[in-house]
Design an enzyme around this catalytic site. Structure first.
Site, PDB file in Angstrom:
ATOM      1  N   THR A   1       0.824  -1.211   0.000  1.00  0.00           N
ATOM      2  CA  THR A   1       0.000   0.000   0.000  1.00  0.00           C
ATOM      3  C   THR A   1       0.857   1.258   0.000  1.00  0.00           C
ATOM      4  O   THR A   1       1.974   1.255   0.516  1.00  0.00           O
ATOM      5  CB  THR A   1      -0.904  -0.007   1.252  1.00  0.00           C
ATOM      6  OG1 THR A   1      -1.501   1.272   1.391  1.00  0.00           O
ATOM      7  CG2 THR A   1      -0.116  -0.301   2.527  1.00  0.00           C
ATOM      8  N   ASP A   2       0.294   2.335  -0.513  1.00  0.00           N
ATOM      9  CA  ASP A   2       0.990   3.630  -0.449  1.00  0.00           C
ATOM     10  C   ASP A   2       1.117   4.149   0.983  1.00  0.00           C
ATOM     11  O   ASP A   2       1.914   5.052   1.252  1.00  0.00           O
ATOM     12  CB  ASP A   2       0.285   4.674  -1.336  1.00  0.00           C
ATOM     13  CG  ASP A   2      -1.175   4.912  -0.994  1.00  0.00           C
ATOM     14  OD1 ASP A   2      -1.692   4.285  -0.040  1.00  0.00           O
ATOM     15  OD2 ASP A   2      -1.808   5.745  -1.687  1.00  0.00           O
ATOM     16  N   GLU A   3       0.319   3.570   1.898  1.00  0.00           N
ATOM     17  CA  GLU A   3       0.346   4.080   3.283  1.00  0.00           C
ATOM     18  C   GLU A   3       1.678   3.836   3.979  1.00  0.00           C
ATOM     19  O   GLU A   3       1.937   4.427   5.026  1.00  0.00           O
ATOM     20  CB  GLU A   3      -0.761   3.420   4.101  1.00  0.00           C
ATOM     21  CG  GLU A   3      -2.131   3.777   3.617  1.00  0.00           C
ATOM     22  CD  GLU A   3      -3.215   3.436   4.612  1.00  0.00           C
ATOM     23  OE1 GLU A   3      -2.899   3.285   5.804  1.00  0.00           O
ATOM     24  OE2 GLU A   3      -4.368   3.320   4.195  1.00  0.00           O
TER      25      GLU A   3
ATOM     26  N   TYR B   1      -1.891  -0.686  11.137  1.00  0.00           N
ATOM     27  CA  TYR B   1      -2.046  -1.329   9.811  1.00  0.00           C
ATOM     28  C   TYR B   1      -0.861  -1.018   8.913  1.00  0.00           C
ATOM     29  O   TYR B   1      -0.184  -1.918   8.411  1.00  0.00           O
ATOM     30  CB  TYR B   1      -3.361  -0.876   9.133  1.00  0.00           C
ATOM     31  CG  TYR B   1      -3.366  -1.148   7.649  1.00  0.00           C
ATOM     32  CD1 TYR B   1      -3.329  -2.449   7.158  1.00  0.00           C
ATOM     33  CD2 TYR B   1      -3.366  -0.097   6.724  1.00  0.00           C
ATOM     34  CE1 TYR B   1      -3.307  -2.707   5.787  1.00  0.00           C
ATOM     35  CE2 TYR B   1      -3.346  -0.343   5.361  1.00  0.00           C
ATOM     36  CZ  TYR B   1      -3.306  -1.653   4.893  1.00  0.00           C
ATOM     37  OH  TYR B   1      -3.271  -1.898   3.543  1.00  0.00           O
TER      38      TYR B   1
ATOM     39  N   LYS C   1       2.214  -3.373   7.311  1.00  0.00           N
ATOM     40  CA  LYS C   1       2.431  -3.508   5.859  1.00  0.00           C
ATOM     41  C   LYS C   1       3.874  -3.097   5.515  1.00  0.00           C
ATOM     42  O   LYS C   1       4.536  -3.743   4.706  1.00  0.00           O
ATOM     43  CB  LYS C   1       1.432  -2.672   5.066  1.00  0.00           C
ATOM     44  CG  LYS C   1       0.004  -3.183   5.071  1.00  0.00           C
ATOM     45  CD  LYS C   1      -0.174  -4.591   4.498  1.00  0.00           C
ATOM     46  CE  LYS C   1       0.050  -4.639   3.008  1.00  0.00           C
ATOM     47  NZ  LYS C   1      -0.269  -5.988   2.459  1.00  0.00           N
TER      48      LYS C   1
HETATM   49  P1  NAD Z   1      -9.704  -7.180   2.464  1.00  0.00           P
HETATM   50  O1  NAD Z   1      -9.698  -6.939   3.928  1.00  0.00           O
HETATM   51  O2  NAD Z   1     -10.931  -6.889   1.669  1.00  0.00           O
HETATM   52  O3  NAD Z   1      -9.340  -8.706   2.166  1.00  0.00           O
HETATM   53  C1  NAD Z   1      -8.336  -9.383   2.859  1.00  0.00           C
HETATM   54  C2  NAD Z   1      -8.548 -10.886   2.644  1.00  0.00           C
HETATM   55  O4  NAD Z   1      -7.480 -11.582   3.316  1.00  0.00           O
HETATM   56  C3  NAD Z   1      -9.862 -11.424   3.218  1.00  0.00           C
HETATM   57  O5  NAD Z   1     -10.479 -12.267   2.284  1.00  0.00           O
HETATM   58  C4  NAD Z   1      -9.421 -12.189   4.452  1.00  0.00           C
HETATM   59  O6  NAD Z   1     -10.290 -13.277   4.770  1.00  0.00           O
HETATM   60  C5  NAD Z   1      -8.043 -12.655   4.051  1.00  0.00           C
HETATM   61  N1  NAD Z   1      -7.178 -12.929   5.201  1.00  0.00           N
HETATM   62  C6  NAD Z   1      -6.972 -12.135   6.285  1.00  0.00           C
HETATM   63  N2  NAD Z   1      -6.116 -12.752   7.132  1.00  0.00           N
HETATM   64  C7  NAD Z   1      -5.758 -13.929   6.554  1.00  0.00           C
HETATM   65  C8  NAD Z   1      -4.892 -14.982   6.938  1.00  0.00           C
HETATM   66  N3  NAD Z   1      -4.208 -14.961   8.105  1.00  0.00           N
HETATM   67  N4  NAD Z   1      -4.762 -16.039   6.107  1.00  0.00           N
HETATM   68  C9  NAD Z   1      -5.449 -16.091   4.926  1.00  0.00           C
HETATM   69  N5  NAD Z   1      -6.292 -15.116   4.528  1.00  0.00           N
HETATM   70  C10 NAD Z   1      -6.443 -14.048   5.333  1.00  0.00           C
HETATM   71  O7  NAD Z   1      -8.453  -6.380   1.893  1.00  0.00           O
HETATM   72  P2  NAD Z   1      -8.261  -5.658   0.482  1.00  0.00           P
HETATM   73  O8  NAD Z   1      -8.746  -4.277   0.581  1.00  0.00           O
HETATM   74  O9  NAD Z   1      -8.746  -6.556  -0.575  1.00  0.00           O
HETATM   75  O10 NAD Z   1      -6.663  -5.595   0.437  1.00  0.00           O
HETATM   76  C11 NAD Z   1      -5.925  -6.664  -0.143  1.00  0.00           C
HETATM   77  C12 NAD Z   1      -4.456  -6.307  -0.133  1.00  0.00           C
HETATM   78  O11 NAD Z   1      -4.254  -5.125  -0.877  1.00  0.00           O
HETATM   79  C13 NAD Z   1      -3.893  -6.043   1.253  1.00  0.00           C
HETATM   80  O12 NAD Z   1      -2.584  -6.572   1.310  1.00  0.00           O
HETATM   81  C14 NAD Z   1      -3.854  -4.533   1.356  1.00  0.00           C
HETATM   82  O13 NAD Z   1      -2.827  -4.099   2.222  1.00  0.00           O
HETATM   83  C15 NAD Z   1      -3.559  -4.155  -0.084  1.00  0.00           C
HETATM   84  N6  NAD Z   1      -4.025  -2.834  -0.530  1.00  0.00           N
HETATM   85  C16 NAD Z   1      -5.333  -2.479  -0.357  1.00  0.00           C
HETATM   86  C17 NAD Z   1      -5.771  -1.249  -0.864  1.00  0.00           C
HETATM   87  C18 NAD Z   1      -7.220  -0.812  -0.747  1.00  0.00           C
HETATM   88  O14 NAD Z   1      -7.557   0.284  -1.164  1.00  0.00           O
HETATM   89  N7  NAD Z   1      -8.127  -1.629  -0.211  1.00  0.00           N
HETATM   90  C19 NAD Z   1      -4.871  -0.399  -1.518  1.00  0.00           C
HETATM   91  C20 NAD Z   1      -3.521  -0.792  -1.648  1.00  0.00           C
HETATM   92  C21 NAD Z   1      -3.138  -2.031  -1.163  1.00  0.00           C
HETATM   93  O1  DAU Z   2      -4.128   3.925   0.477  1.00  0.00           O
HETATM   94  C1  DAU Z   2      -4.368   2.556   0.420  1.00  0.00           C
HETATM   95  C2  DAU Z   2      -5.184   2.121   1.616  1.00  0.00           C
HETATM   96  O2  DAU Z   2      -6.510   2.566   1.374  1.00  0.00           O
HETATM   97  C3  DAU Z   2      -5.151   0.613   1.838  1.00  0.00           C
HETATM   98  O3  DAU Z   2      -3.846   0.242   2.194  1.00  0.00           O
HETATM   99  C4  DAU Z   2      -6.119   0.194   2.943  1.00  0.00           C
HETATM  100  O4  DAU Z   2      -6.167  -1.209   3.040  1.00  0.00           O
HETATM  101  C5  DAU Z   2      -7.490   0.724   2.608  1.00  0.00           C
HETATM  102  O5  DAU Z   2      -8.386   0.429   3.661  1.00  0.00           O
HETATM  103  C6  DAU Z   2      -7.440   2.225   2.370  1.00  0.00           C
HETATM  104  O6  DAU Z   2      -7.114   2.920   3.597  1.00  0.00           O
HETATM  105  P1  DAU Z   2      -7.894   4.265   4.038  1.00  0.00           P
HETATM  106  O7  DAU Z   2      -7.769   4.366   5.502  1.00  0.00           O
HETATM  107  O8  DAU Z   2      -7.499   5.395   3.189  1.00  0.00           O
HETATM  108  O9  DAU Z   2      -9.391   3.821   3.581  1.00  0.00           O
HETATM  109  P2  DAU Z   2     -10.825   3.975   4.283  1.00  0.00           P
HETATM  110  O10 DAU Z   2     -11.806   3.451   3.284  1.00  0.00           O
HETATM  111  O11 DAU Z   2     -10.867   3.405   5.643  1.00  0.00           O
HETATM  112  O12 DAU Z   2     -10.991   5.556   4.395  1.00  0.00           O
HETATM  113  C7  DAU Z   2     -10.820   6.412   3.276  1.00  0.00           C
HETATM  114  C8  DAU Z   2     -10.920   7.851   3.785  1.00  0.00           C
HETATM  115  O13 DAU Z   2     -12.275   8.116   4.190  1.00  0.00           O
HETATM  116  C9  DAU Z   2     -10.059   8.127   4.996  1.00  0.00           C
HETATM  117  O14 DAU Z   2      -9.565   9.468   4.902  1.00  0.00           O
HETATM  118  C10 DAU Z   2     -11.031   8.014   6.176  1.00  0.00           C
HETATM  119  C11 DAU Z   2     -12.326   8.484   5.580  1.00  0.00           C
HETATM  120  N1  DAU Z   2     -13.585   7.898   6.105  1.00  0.00           N
HETATM  121  C12 DAU Z   2     -13.665   6.537   6.215  1.00  0.00           C
HETATM  122  C13 DAU Z   2     -14.827   5.942   6.631  1.00  0.00           C
HETATM  123  C14 DAU Z   2     -14.939   4.437   6.791  1.00  0.00           C
HETATM  124  C15 DAU Z   2     -14.671   8.715   6.376  1.00  0.00           C
HETATM  125  O15 DAU Z   2     -14.607   9.958   6.254  1.00  0.00           O
HETATM  126  N2  DAU Z   2     -15.841   8.122   6.777  1.00  0.00           N
HETATM  127  C16 DAU Z   2     -15.973   6.777   6.919  1.00  0.00           C
HETATM  128  O16 DAU Z   2     -17.069   6.313   7.295  1.00  0.00           O
END
Ligand code: NAD
Ligand code: DAU
Length: 332
Positions: free
Chosen positions: A121-123, A148, A152
């Site tokens: 992730t960019d975080e 988190y 990562k």
């Molecule tokens: P998500 O929470 O929707 O999915 C995570 C999945 O991993 C789930 O299906 C969960 O059951 C599984 N999991 C959790 N712990 C596990 C374990 N111990 N063994 C096997 N499976 C397990 O997450 P996501 O948003 O799909 O993110 C997927 C990946 O992408 C993560 O590595 C996250 O850091 C990265 N990522 C997410 C975003 C975003 O915007 N959501 C952006 C950049 C990177």
């Molecule tokens: O940047 C990549 C990341 O993006 C991933 O690594 C993470 O897995 C993914 O969850 C996401 O992280 P954020 O914390 O940015 O996403 P989230 O959807 O939780 O929140 C997005 C923005 O919206 C953040 O600034 C918090 C805000 N927010 C979130 C929720 C759930 C609100 O204002 N209201 C809300 O109800």
């Protein structure tokens, strides 16, 4: 056919990736997923059984992972605890999955000499000031803020160490915020869409000025496939689609697209330590590997996502009550 092991393939981005691979390549997919609260077997239900195998299990289970990795060609590692708000409430599962789980995978790919692509992730880079002219690049120093993002960051460093110390054939990608179908209702965009569908008001943390850099999950998948096929071993690639928007703008757009007044939302308690702004410079991926995003219009992608949640209430409804109870406890 070559076989891809996709960890976390029942989650949001992993399930979108499984669809993308099966629809756009000859790879067969083996998903390993623990099915935590964030995993949903239904997200893979429409994929053909002759191309997709599902295994329920924990990536930190070294024996299981050894068995699976020994029988595939490439490992793509999505599994993680992924939600910042959860990590602030209880960090422990983040250490288990993101660090111990990644370690188990690294040991298995090391033993069998298998190719690994690690999804991050960019975080890991922390946050940017609103007026900073720079965006994150592969050279930006790591500076994570939350449990988190720090786990990562730790997982990325483990991968880098296994590349250098043991010659593991791995690449890493760090992507910005994804949106699209199959995203859990705890996350920002699905939470607001499903609130409106339920007659609840969207909830904006603080003033809503925080900026996220949005990319469609399909563009994330195409970038990952590009890196698997053309990426240089040991390299990190940033994935982004120039989609910076502040949260207030996104909530107002969701309300407008759903036919509600754009100010029909509530401000709620801010997230502790809330990162201000993320922004990705994906020049390296575009120039070295020739990747381009195809979702150039955020409003169109968001409208399609809203439509998906409208049509798939059976998919998201079971998680909605517990998610809102969690946020109510936090005053959000
Ligand atoms: P998500 O929470 O929707 O999915 C995570 C999945 O991993 C789930 O299906 C969960 O059951 C599984 N999991 C959790 N712990 C596990 C374990 N111990 N063994 C096997 N499976 C397990 O997450 P996501 O948003 O799909 O993110 C997927 C990946 O992408 C993560 O590595 C996250 O850091 C990265 N990522 C997410 C975003 C975003 O915007 N959501 C952006 C950049 C990177
Ligand atoms: O940047 C990549 C990341 O993006 C991933 O690594 C993470 O897995 C993914 O969850 C996401 O992280 P954020 O914390 O940015 O996403 P989230 O959807 O939780 O929140 C997005 C923005 O919206 C953040 O600034 C918090 C805000 N927010 C979130 C929720 C759930 C609100 O204002 N209201 C809300 O109800």
């Amino acid at each position: 056919m070559p076989r891809l092991l996709v960890t976390g393939g029942a989650g949001f981005i992993g399930s979108n990736f499984a669809h993308y691979v099966i629809n756009n390549s000859d790879y067969d997919v083996i998903v390993v997923d623990k099915l935590t609260y964030a995993g949903n077997r239904a997200s893979l239900a429409d994929l053909p059984e002759d191309r997709l195998t599902f295994v329920r299990g924990d990536i930190a289970d070294a024996r299981l992972i050894d068995d699976l990795v020994g029988n595939v060609d490439i490992v793509v590692h999505y599994a993680a605890e992924s939600h910042n708000d959860n990590s602030l409430d209880d960090p422990r599962p983040f250490l288990h999955t993101n660090l111990v789980g990644t370690f188990a995978l690294l040991e298995a790919v090391r033993k069998y000499g298998k190719r690994l692509h690690h999804i991050s992730t960019d975080e890991v880079y922390g946050d940017l000031a609103f007026d900073d002219p720079n965006r994150f690049t592969e050279a930006t120093p790591y500076n994570p803020s939350s449990p988190y993002s720090s786990t990562k960051a730790g997982s990325d460093l483990l991968v880098r160490a296994w590349v250098r110390s043991f010659g593991v054939a791995a690449t890493i990608s760090n992507c910005s915020n994804n949106y699209g179908p199959y995203q859990h209702v705890e996350k920002f965009i699905p939470r607001q869409i499903t609130n409106v569908l339920r007659g609840l008001r969207p909830r904006l943390y603080g003033e809503g000025r925080n900026v996220r850099d949005w990319i469609h999950a399909d563009d994330h998948s195409s970038a990952v496939m590009t890196i698997i096929e053309k990426g240089r071993i040991g390299e990190t690639y940033l994935i982004g689609a120039d989609g910076e928007k502040d949260n207030k703008t996104v909530v107002e757009l969701i309300l407008t697209l759903m036919g509600r007044p754009p100010d029909a939302y509530d401000h709620v308690a801010d997230r502790p330590g809330h990162d201000l702004r993320y922004a990705i410079d994906s020049t390296k991926l575009r120039t070295e590997l020739g990747w381009r995003p195809s979702f150039s219009n955020f409003e169109h992608g968001l409208a399609a996502t809203i439509e998906w949640y409208r049509k798939n209430e059976a998919w998201w409804a079971p998680a909605k009550g517990a998610t809102e109870a969690f946020y109510a406890r936090l005053g959000q």
